[in-house]
Design an enzyme around this catalytic site. Structure first.
Site, PDB file in Angstrom:
ATOM      1  NE  ARG A 117      37.931  54.043  31.670  1.00 46.54           N
ATOM      2  CZ  ARG A 117      38.344  55.267  31.930  1.00 46.54           C
ATOM      3  NH1 ARG A 117      37.903  56.298  31.213  1.00 46.54           N
ATOM      4  NH2 ARG A 117      39.193  55.509  32.906  1.00 46.54           N
ATOM      5  CE1 TYR A 266      42.845  45.795  27.167  1.00 47.40           C
ATOM      6  CE2 TYR A 266      42.466  47.987  28.039  1.00 47.40           C
ATOM      7  CZ  TYR A 266      43.114  46.769  28.102  1.00 47.40           C
ATOM      8  OH  TYR A 266      44.018  46.532  29.098  1.00 47.40           O
ATOM      9  CE  LYS A 275      35.798  51.774  34.902  1.00 53.24           C
ATOM     10  NZ  LYS A 275      36.186  51.998  36.263  1.00 53.24           N
ATOM     11  CG  HIS A 295      35.389  55.143  39.482  1.00 53.48           C
ATOM     12  ND1 HIS A 295      36.419  55.890  38.967  1.00 53.48           N
ATOM     13  CD2 HIS A 295      35.690  53.863  39.179  1.00 53.48           C
ATOM     14  CE1 HIS A 295      37.292  55.099  38.380  1.00 53.48           C
ATOM     15  NE2 HIS A 295      36.876  53.865  38.503  1.00 53.48           N
ATOM     16  CB  SER A 317      41.038  54.662  35.978  1.00 54.13           C
ATOM     17  OG  SER A 317      39.650  54.750  35.787  1.00 54.13           O
ATOM     18  CB  CYS A 319      44.594  56.431  41.680  1.00 55.43           C
ATOM     19  SG  CYS A 319      44.892  57.678  40.433  1.00 55.43           S
ATOM     20  CG  ASP A 342      36.361  49.975  38.940  1.00 59.90           C
ATOM     21  OD1 ASP A 342      37.125  50.933  39.174  1.00 59.90           O
ATOM     22  OD2 ASP A 342      35.789  49.828  37.848  1.00 59.90           O
ATOM     23  NE  ARG A 437      43.105  48.404  33.311  1.00 56.34           N
ATOM     24  CZ  ARG A 437      42.500  49.236  34.150  1.00 56.34           C
ATOM     25  NH1 ARG A 437      41.803  48.771  35.169  1.00 56.34           N
ATOM     26  NH2 ARG A 437      42.611  50.535  33.995  1.00 56.34           N
TER      27      ARG A 437
HETATM   28  O1  SAT Z   1      38.904  50.095  31.199  1.00 57.88           O
HETATM   29  S1  SAT Z   1      38.120  50.263  32.414  1.00 57.88           S
HETATM   30  O2  SAT Z   1      37.237  51.413  32.304  1.00 57.88           O
HETATM   31  O3  SAT Z   1      37.329  49.079  32.662  1.00 57.88           O
HETATM   32  C1  SAT Z   1      39.163  50.458  33.757  1.00 57.88           C
HETATM   33  C2  SAT Z   1      39.195  51.795  34.358  1.00 57.88           C
HETATM   34  O4  SAT Z   1      39.488  52.778  33.677  1.00 57.88           O
HETATM   35  O5  SAT Z   1      38.942  51.916  35.569  1.00 57.88           O
HETATM   36 MN    MN Z   2      37.737  52.073  37.496  1.00 59.88          MN
END
Ligand code: SAT
Ligand code: MN
Length: 656
Positions: A117, A266, A275, A295, A317, A319, A342, A437
């Site tokens: 991101r 991505y 998000k 979140h 994210s 963690c 998530d 991922r």
């Molecule tokens: O890339 S994402 O935003 O989908 C994953 C994350 O940062 O939690």
């Molecule tokens: Mn996340």
């Protein structure tokens, strides 16, 4: 072609914003002086029925096509056949390759410039800046989101989006966040020129015809996404992965419920249901409608007596949300089941109970660190129908990443995510990108909760906040009450991870694990959280703070984590049951000695005193840092209640 009612960018003023996409497509038509009705764009192919679309969706598709000028349009039906078609297209284009060791699994390698991101290029668009971000004080740089004016968005769109899909197919992806037709669900339509996005959205959301049926002519979140590489290409692609990292921009307009994302293919930049919709636009809708878009993972835990409770937990994210949500408990008789890993949408039901749904349909989990030791359930989940991105591959057609060293056959060779064959650890570089991922269907998870698609959602008994805190922060503490809990969420900090573009392991403020995802002013968000107390006469979930990541002076973790975190969940259940398992401390309620079940860990020499130690100097500094952050970043928008709670914490620490 230009219809009346065109609002010029300069006249936005106090009037209601018109759809940015409508406006941009009309201005584009005007500027080109061409008839840009769809019939006049020479579309190579048209998959799906434009005439079958209800007027609002059709208008959105037509306007997007006018603006982006694709050479084909494909309205997705969401079928298996269509998914295979998209996988084929990507394979032919060299964007993905099969992983024959598993069933229907694929590997995508992105342009190394497009791997996470991009928070610095992500904007909320409102007329009034203060709606989006508190005004930073004393010349501080605002760290609670980026604001853009509607005029600037219009300009950016004119420059970047016009004709951005030339030569490409525009896919129309109708999707539901939450089970199709559930009263808690919301619908979006994403147009995109990336088949990778289509295939990923098919896994991450409920997607296709059934969503259009459920939508009828209702309102939906308009999502426009382009990788920003019209054909013919101006420069060569890297890894056949189209993107334009220098010009990437991710924008959200809460007032018109629009998301426009350009330049990245991505993750959270392009799978716009995640998000962008479920958190950023979602939180603005939740504020208006009186609920919470967070979140957070959601898990169900059953104790040996057969009592089941649901817990939601907010960690930044990368963690460990996925690991906790799919935990295999080390204590006998406990069972954990996964509702989501998530995002949680939480609303009060008619009885005043806070219930949560997972709006997603899949897991987009961090691969490195996932193994049969840390998360055996995820390892089973990803064995079929999974798209892996930026992991390494093995010569026997499987995947590899850091953490799987003990799980690959000796005789295989490894190709890194960058395509380096014969990769070895000695190269000093990771085999998989740290933010690589897996994108895998939630329904495949062996411990998916039986109620995970229950349209009513699941009742939440406890809310956890946590992060990576190597120093000073105890394994677990409970907030004294809701207000104190809201302050604990606001004060969250965590070591930076590779999920975004941050470098190094600095400790960052990440309130509610939402810092990159707030859809509106964080001060107002805190007010909204505080208001929950007045929205129900039933007890609210109890709030806790956890930290699995405390280290000793040699830098070693002092808590085993993973399956042993059930011991912490067990203590939380004791507290939720009203057991007298806690004692007050300066920071919150800590476990009484012996209330934390340690059976089976006798040989591990776990230093409980160190795990729960509250160093005075550390906490004094912590309060000063949080105070500074609140003053500089939230300023006048900080609710008094939160400032008061912080003062109380300061006073308690004084007595340590
Ligand atoms: O890339 S994402 O935003 O989908 C994953 C994350 O940062 O939690
Ligand atoms: Mn996340």
């Amino acid at each position: 072609m230009v219809s009346s009612g065109l609002t010029s960018a300069n006249t936005v003023g106090c009037a209601q914003l018109t759809s940015v996409i409508t406006e941009a497509s009309q201005m584009f038509a005007e500027s080109t002086k061409k008839d840009l009705s769809l019939e006049k764009i020479s579309l190579k192919a048209f998959q799906g029925m434009l005439v079958g679309l209800k007027p609002k969706v059709r208008k959105f598709v037509e306007e997007s096509a006018r603006l982006c000028q694709p050479s084909a349009i494909h309205i997705c039906d969401g079928s298996d056949r269509e998914m295979r078609h998209h996988l084929n297209i990507m394979q032919q284009a060299g964007m993905i390759e099969p992983l024959p060791k598993y069933n229907n699994c694929w590997l995508a390698r992105t342009d190394p410039g497009d791997v996470a991101r991009v928070e610095s290029k992500t904007f909320m668009v409102t007329k009034d800046r203060r709606e989006t971000i508190p005004l930073p004080k004393d010349g501080a740089k605002g760290l609670l989101g980026n604001w853009m004016s509607p005029d600037d968005l219009t300009k950016a769109i004119q420059i970047k989006i016009s004709s951005c899909m030339t030569g490409r197919t525009m896919y129309v992806v109708p999707y539901s966040m939450g089970p199709v037709g559930s009263p808690l669900s919301k619908i979006g339509v994403e147009v995109t020129d990336s088949p990778y996005v289509v295939a990923s959205m098919r896994t991450m959301t409920r997607m296709g015809e059934s969503v259009l049926d459920a939508l009828g002519d209702g309102d939906f979140v308009k999502c426009l996404h382009s990788v920003g590489c019209p054909l013919p290409l101006k420069k060569n692609l890297v890894n056949n992965w189209p993107c334009d990292p220098e010009r990437t921009i991710v924008t959200h307009v809460p007032e018109t419920k629009e998301i426009i994302s350009f330049g990245s293919g991505y993750g959270g930049n392009s799978l716009l249901g995640k998000k962008c919709f479920a958190l950023r636009i979602g939180s603005t809708i939740a504020k208006k409608e009186g609920w919470l878009a967070e979140h957070m993972l959601i898990l169900g835990i059953t104790n040996p007596k057969g009592v089941k409770k649901y817990i939601a937990a907010a960690f930044p994210s990368a963690c460990g949300k996925t690991n906790l949500a799919m935990m295999t408990p080390s204590l006998p008789g406990y069972k954990v089941e996964c509702v989501g890993d998530d995002i949680a949408w939480m609303k009060f039901d008619e009885d005043g109970i806070l219930r949560a749904i997972n709006p997603e349909n899949g897991f987009f989990g961090v691969a490195p660190g996932t193994s049969t030791h840390t998360n055996p359930v995820a390892m089973k989940t990803v064995l079929s129908n999974t798209i892996f991105t930026n992991v390494a591959k093995t010569s026997d057609g499987g995947v590899f990443w850091e953490g799987l060293e003990k799980e690959i056959p000796n005789n295989v060779t490894i190709t890194s995510w960058l395509g380096e064959t014969d990769w070895s650890k000695e190269s000093g570089k990771p085999a998989a990108h740290p933010n690589s991922r897996f994108c895998t269907p939630a329904g495949q998870c062996p411990i998916i909760d039986p109620a995970w698609e229950d349209p009513k959602g699941v009742p939440i008994s406890a809310i956890l906040f946590g992060g990576r805190r190597p120093e000073g922060v105890p394994l677990i503490y409970e907030a004294f009450n809701w207000r104190h809990g809201v302050m604990v969420g606001a004060a969250m900090r965590s070591e930076a991870t590779a999920a975004a573009e941050h470098k190094g392991k600095v400790i960052m403020h990440d309130p509610f694990a939402m810092r990159p995802f707030f859809g509106y002013n964080f001060g107002h968000y805190l007010q909204h959280w505080l208001s929950m107390e007045h929205r129900t006469d039933k007890p609210l979930p109890q709030i806790f703070h956890v930290n699995w990541f405390r280290k000793d002076e040699k830098g070693r973790f002092i808590w085993p984590g993973f399956g042993d975190n059930v011991r912490v969940l067990d203590w939380i259940l004791q507290r939720v049951d009203g057991n007298d398992a806690g004692e007050e401390s300066a920071v919150g309620i800590l476990p009484r000695p012996s209330s934390l079940k340690m059976d089976g860990l006798e040989n591990q020499n776990i230093d409980l005193d160190e795990l729960f130690r509250l160093p005075k100097d550390f906490w004094q500094q912590e309060v000063r840092d949080i105070e500074k952050y609140f003053t500089e970043q939230v300023g006048d928008d900080l609710p008094n209640e939160i400032a008061e709670e912080l003062k109380k914490l300061d006073k308690r620490i004084e007595k340590l």
